[in-house]
Design a protein around this motif. Structure first.
Motif, mmCIF file in Angstrom:
data_model
loop_
_atom_site.group_PDB
_atom_site.id
_atom_site.type_symbol
_atom_site.label_atom_id
_atom_site.label_comp_id
_atom_site.label_asym_id
_atom_site.label_seq_id
_atom_site.Cartn_x
_atom_site.Cartn_y
_atom_site.Cartn_z
ATOM 1 N N LYS A 75 108.917 -5.989 7.685
ATOM 2 C CA LYS A 75 107.980 -6.116 6.563
ATOM 3 C C LYS A 75 108.694 -5.920 5.229
ATOM 4 C CE LYS A 75 104.025 -4.359 9.160
ATOM 5 N NZ LYS A 75 103.114 -3.205 9.311
ATOM 6 N N LYS A 78 111.109 -8.901 4.461
ATOM 7 C CA LYS A 78 110.367 -10.091 4.061
ATOM 8 C C LYS A 78 109.784 -9.950 2.661
ATOM 9 C CE LYS A 78 109.174 -11.873 8.603
ATOM 10 N NZ LYS A 78 108.098 -12.208 9.546
ATOM 11 N N ASN A 114 110.043 -17.184 7.063
ATOM 12 C CA ASN A 114 108.860 -18.055 7.139
ATOM 13 C C ASN A 114 107.933 -17.724 8.314
ATOM 14 O OD1 ASN A 114 109.399 -19.622 4.817
ATOM 15 N ND2 ASN A 114 110.978 -20.691 5.963
ATOM 16 N N GLU A 115 108.341 -16.786 9.146
ATOM 17 C CA GLU A 115 107.467 -16.347 10.234
ATOM 18 C C GLU A 115 106.397 -15.423 9.660
ATOM 19 O OE1 GLU A 115 110.051 -14.185 12.801
ATOM 20 O OE2 GLU A 115 110.979 -15.984 13.617
ATOM 21 N N GLU A 116 105.254 -15.431 10.278
ATOM 22 C CA GLU A 116 104.177 -14.516 9.841
ATOM 23 C C GLU A 116 104.112 -13.323 10.696
ATOM 24 O OE1 GLU A 116 102.427 -14.484 7.062
ATOM 25 O OE2 GLU A 116 103.565 -16.227 6.525
#
Length: 116
Positions: A75, A78, A114-116
């Protein structure tokens, strides 16, 4: 300007050690002094604290898909990275030029971002 890039460097390196899970990234982001010091360390333009040196040393390994990260570290990485890429692209490029000049790590890292 350059001081916010240090956040990405710092966070990406944080993925390598659980002792960084509770870092207060907001405090770092708000501190010009800390950001400037980390940036100088990572770009070899100034001295490093022991923590900054460790992070700088581990950063190239961490800059990938964050597979060694804890959920909290993912987290943080990102959040800081997305901000820097969008708001401070010149500084992000300086980091890439130094730590990933052929951009081989960046491909995996961008997928991770770009991953959630």
């Amino acid at each position: 300007m350059q001081r916010r890039v240090a956040v990405v460097v710092l966070l990406a390196a944080l993925v390598l050690a659980d002792k960084y899970d509770n870092i207060d990234i907001e405090s770092i982001l708000r501190s010009d002094r800390l950001m400037n010091n980390y940036m100088k360390c990572f770009l070899d333009t100034g001295p490093c604290t022991s923590q900054a040196y460790d992070l700088k040393r581990d950063f190239p390994e961490a800059m990938s898909d964050c597979s060694s990260c804890t959920d909290e570290q993912k987290k943080l990485v990102k959040k800081a990275s997305r901000y820097l890429i969008k708001e401070r692209p010149e500084q992000w490029k300086m980091i890439l030029d130094k730590y990933d000049p052929d951009r081989t790590r960046s491909v995996k890292f961008n997928k991770f971002l770009n991953e959630e």
